[in-house]
Design a protein around this motif. Structure first.
Motif, mmCIF file in Angstrom:
data_model
loop_
_atom_site.group_PDB
_atom_site.id
_atom_site.type_symbol
_atom_site.label_atom_id
_atom_site.label_comp_id
_atom_site.label_asym_id
_atom_site.label_seq_id
_atom_site.Cartn_x
_atom_site.Cartn_y
_atom_site.Cartn_z
ATOM 1 N N GLU A 1 33.816 88.690 56.506
ATOM 2 C CA GLU A 1 33.796 87.932 57.753
ATOM 3 C C GLU A 1 35.201 87.605 58.251
ATOM 4 O OE1 GLU A 1 31.998 83.786 59.649
ATOM 5 O OE2 GLU A 1 31.402 84.451 57.645
ATOM 6 N N VAL A 2 36.113 87.309 57.324
ATOM 7 C CA VAL A 2 37.501 86.965 57.684
ATOM 8 C C VAL A 2 38.427 87.902 56.911
ATOM 9 C CG1 VAL A 2 39.196 85.103 57.855
ATOM 10 C CG2 VAL A 2 36.756 84.564 57.956
ATOM 11 N N PRO A 3 38.632 89.133 57.407
ATOM 12 C CA PRO A 3 39.394 90.116 56.640
ATOM 13 C C PRO A 3 40.889 89.878 56.609
ATOM 14 C CG PRO A 3 38.725 91.038 58.739
ATOM 15 C CD PRO A 3 38.070 89.700 58.639
ATOM 16 N N ASP A 4 41.445 89.190 57.606
ATOM 17 C CA ASP A 4 42.892 89.002 57.631
ATOM 18 C C ASP A 4 43.230 87.642 58.230
ATOM 19 O OD1 ASP A 4 42.575 89.263 60.392
ATOM 20 O OD2 ASP A 4 43.097 91.392 60.376
ATOM 21 N N LEU A 5 44.520 87.366 58.270
ATOM 22 C CA LEU A 5 44.989 86.052 58.713
ATOM 23 C C LEU A 5 44.665 85.789 60.175
ATOM 24 C CD1 LEU A 5 46.530 83.630 57.560
ATOM 25 C CD2 LEU A 5 48.662 84.704 58.313
#
Length: 591
Positions: free
Chosen positions: A410-414
């Protein structure tokens, strides 16, 4: 131009604090050649290896100063060539050198005793500190053996005499034999850079400029390069080593007398670094105030903000509310200084006013048992504050508070983490340069922050700032933005514009490009030694001689006022020496 880049526990190590900044500097200024001189802090740091070095790095020399003995490793083209260089630690001093050693250590430790009493980094005793410091450096360069001598009984006796001397403060007078021994060990470790073999004509003596990526130990080789070869010194500090030492001192395993003497040492060293640096570039005004407090000349100070990559956050638009306008986002390393406890109490007030509000906490605990314990405490507190609602350490769902790690589906990167909410919160009680705040600004997010470190300077009116350790004020600011969508969008747009103007890699590189050229242009040219070296080894290097030295024949005299000297300023030194101004290989005293 050849730059000697000096680091302490940073670049090129993969876990280094200055890793990203130094790497961007070297890659962004390909017209210069960088020689890297790096001090490592631990065996673990060395075991984790280096980052991949760019072509702009010429040679690399490292010194693992955490070991019991001092040596250096060096690499250079071809990459991977390693070796250990002897420093002559086993040599015994003769009678004359023993007297020199005793005099220099006595002066240095005596200055620390005075500094421990007054608590001031500068003062009249600063001259004794520099006399002792440079005297020991010259002794180490001529004969080696300094680390062995500093670990000797003679040094312990000098420390004991200084602590018992008339005029010593009550704290220092309370030192005992274990304190003398402990301070002697720490003093030897702090002065290990003096024993390195970096101070030769083909090492730091061959660079045009030394750039220390921090103060403290990293700048020590730069001080000696200026002392021995006249190489100008540039010091960049994004955080203040002296302040970091003061903050860590209460947790150090030493008694009060040792802590006082060590604080005096770091204070004296900081003053000397700032005094000798041709230019000092603080990363923000908070750092600048510390440097001025330690005696830095305001004329030498130029604030240069850390450069950050804005491109990675470009796709997060100003109107991107995919995480929901009622969601607060916190991003960082979970540790007590970030005050997540206060944030959770503030969010409890937010939930009472805005029942649909959510808080998503992204990050990982600090390393060690303390970090894990702090995360466990925070999750337990969340469950206590919201007993009637499901809370989970990792799941998102309908939980009002979630603790998540970046890198999942759901939140792969910053960038996705910042896009997960409409407001970004910073709740720290201690902060230097707030990196997460700048990243949120790149993403066009409205921010609510505590007034610590450089926060006010970074935000500049594009976000709400509240006092630290005040959950009520933090909650009120969050509620105000949650209830005003237009204000939130307006602040986010202004924050993005400010970040793109001040905090990008491009502005950072442009600043240092100009500083490098300005420093070398105004530094005294070491043209005499360079001309002799050129005669023996080949053509002179760029910046070694002034452009006027290559002009054939005599230059016409510059127009001057009546009665004034008609000798050009660049040729004054040459005329005094009886040297033809137009002869190849000659030059002035300034590049």
């Amino acid at each position: 131009m050849r730059i000697g880049l000096l680091t302490d526990g940073g670049y090129p190590y993969a876990t280094g604090e200055s890793r990203l900044w130094c790497d961007r500097l070297v890659r962004g200024l390909p017209q210069h050649e960088f020689d890297l001189y790096a001090l490592s802090r631990s065996a673990r740091q060395e075991q984790q290896g280096w980052v991949r070095l760019p072509d702009g790095i010429g040679r690399v020399r490292t010194a693992p100063l955490w070991t019991s003995g001092v040596g250096t490793r060096r690499t250079g083209p071809p990459r991977g060539l390693t070796g250990r260089l002897a420093t002559g630690l086993g040599r015994a001093y003769g009678r004359r050198d023993r007297r020199r050693f005793t005099a220099h250590v006595t002066a240095l430790v005596g200055s620390l005793r005075a500094g421990a009493e007054t608590g001031e980094p500068g003062g009249p005793a600063a001259g004794a500190f520099t006399e002792g410091l440079y005297g020991l450096a010259e002794l180490a360069r001529e004969h080696g053996g300094l680390s062995t001598a500093l670990r000797s009984e003679a040094t312990v006796r000098i420390v004991e005499s200084a602590c018992r001397a008339p005029g010593a403060g009550r704290t220092v007078q309370g030192a005992t034999v274990p304190d003398y021994l402990a301070f002697t060990v720490e003093l030897e470790r702090a002065l290990r850079p003096l024993s390195l073999d970096w101070y030769g004509e083909e090492s730091l003596g061959a660079v045009d400029l030394c750039h220390a990526a921090s103060g403290g130990a990293a700048a020590l080789p730069g001080l000696l390069a200026k002392r021995f070869f006249g190489v100008p010194l540039l010091v960049t500090e994004h955080q203040v080593p002296l302040r970091a030492h003061y903050l860590a001192a209460p947790d150090a395993p030493f008694r009060a007398p040792v802590r006082a003497l060590l604080a005096a040492f770091h204070g004296r060293l900081a003053c000397e670094v700032y005094r000798q640096a041709s230019v000092i570039t603080p990363g923000n005004t908070h750092v600048r105030r510390w440097q001025e407090r330690c005696g830095a000349d305001r004329a030498a100070l130029r604030t240069v903000y850390p450069g950050m990559e804005a491109e990675r956050f470009r796709r997060v638009g100003e109107a991107d509310d995919r995480g929901g306008p009622d969601t607060l986002v916190w991003i960082g390393r979970m540790e007590p200084a970030k005050d997540l406890i206060g944030l959770l109490h503030a969010f409890a007030e937010v939930r009472r006013a805005e029942p649909d509000a959510r808080l998503r906490i992204f990050g990982a605990p600090a390393q060690g048992d303390e970090g894990g314990a702090y995360l466990a405490h925070c999750t337990a507190l969340a469950a206590q504050l919201f007993p009637d609602e499901a809370t989970d350490a990792h799941a998102v769902g309908d939980n009002p508070v979630t603790f998540e790690e970046i890198g999942g589906p759901e939140v792969p990167d910053l960038a996705e983490a910042y896009a997960a909410g409409g407001i970004v919160v910073l709740s720290s009680v201690v902060e230097g340069f707030p990196v997460s705040l700048v990243e949120a600004m790149f993403c066009g997010r409205a921010t609510v922050s505590t007034d610590v470190g450089a926060v006010v300077e970074v935000v500049g009116g594009t976000g709400l700032v509240v006092p630290p350790r005040n959950p009520r004020a933090l909650a009120d600011a969050c509620i105000a933005l949650l209830r005003d969508r237009e204000r939130r969008a307006r602040l986010g747009a202004a924050a993005r514009a400010r970040a793109l103007e001040l905090f990008t890699v491009e502005q950072n590189l442009a600043a240092f490009r100009g500083i490098y050229l300005d420093l070398v242009a105004h530094a005294p040219a070491r043209w005499a030694a360079e001309a002799e070296r050129a005669r023996l080894t080949g053509p002179p290097r760029p910046f070694a001689t002034p452009p006027e030295a290559h002009v054939l024949g005599q230059l016409p005299p510059a127009p001057v006022a009546s009665g004034a000297s008609r000798v050009p300023s660049w040729a004054a030194g040459a005329e005094a020496e009886g040297v033809c101004a137009g002869a190849p290989g000659t030059g002035n005293s300034h590049a």
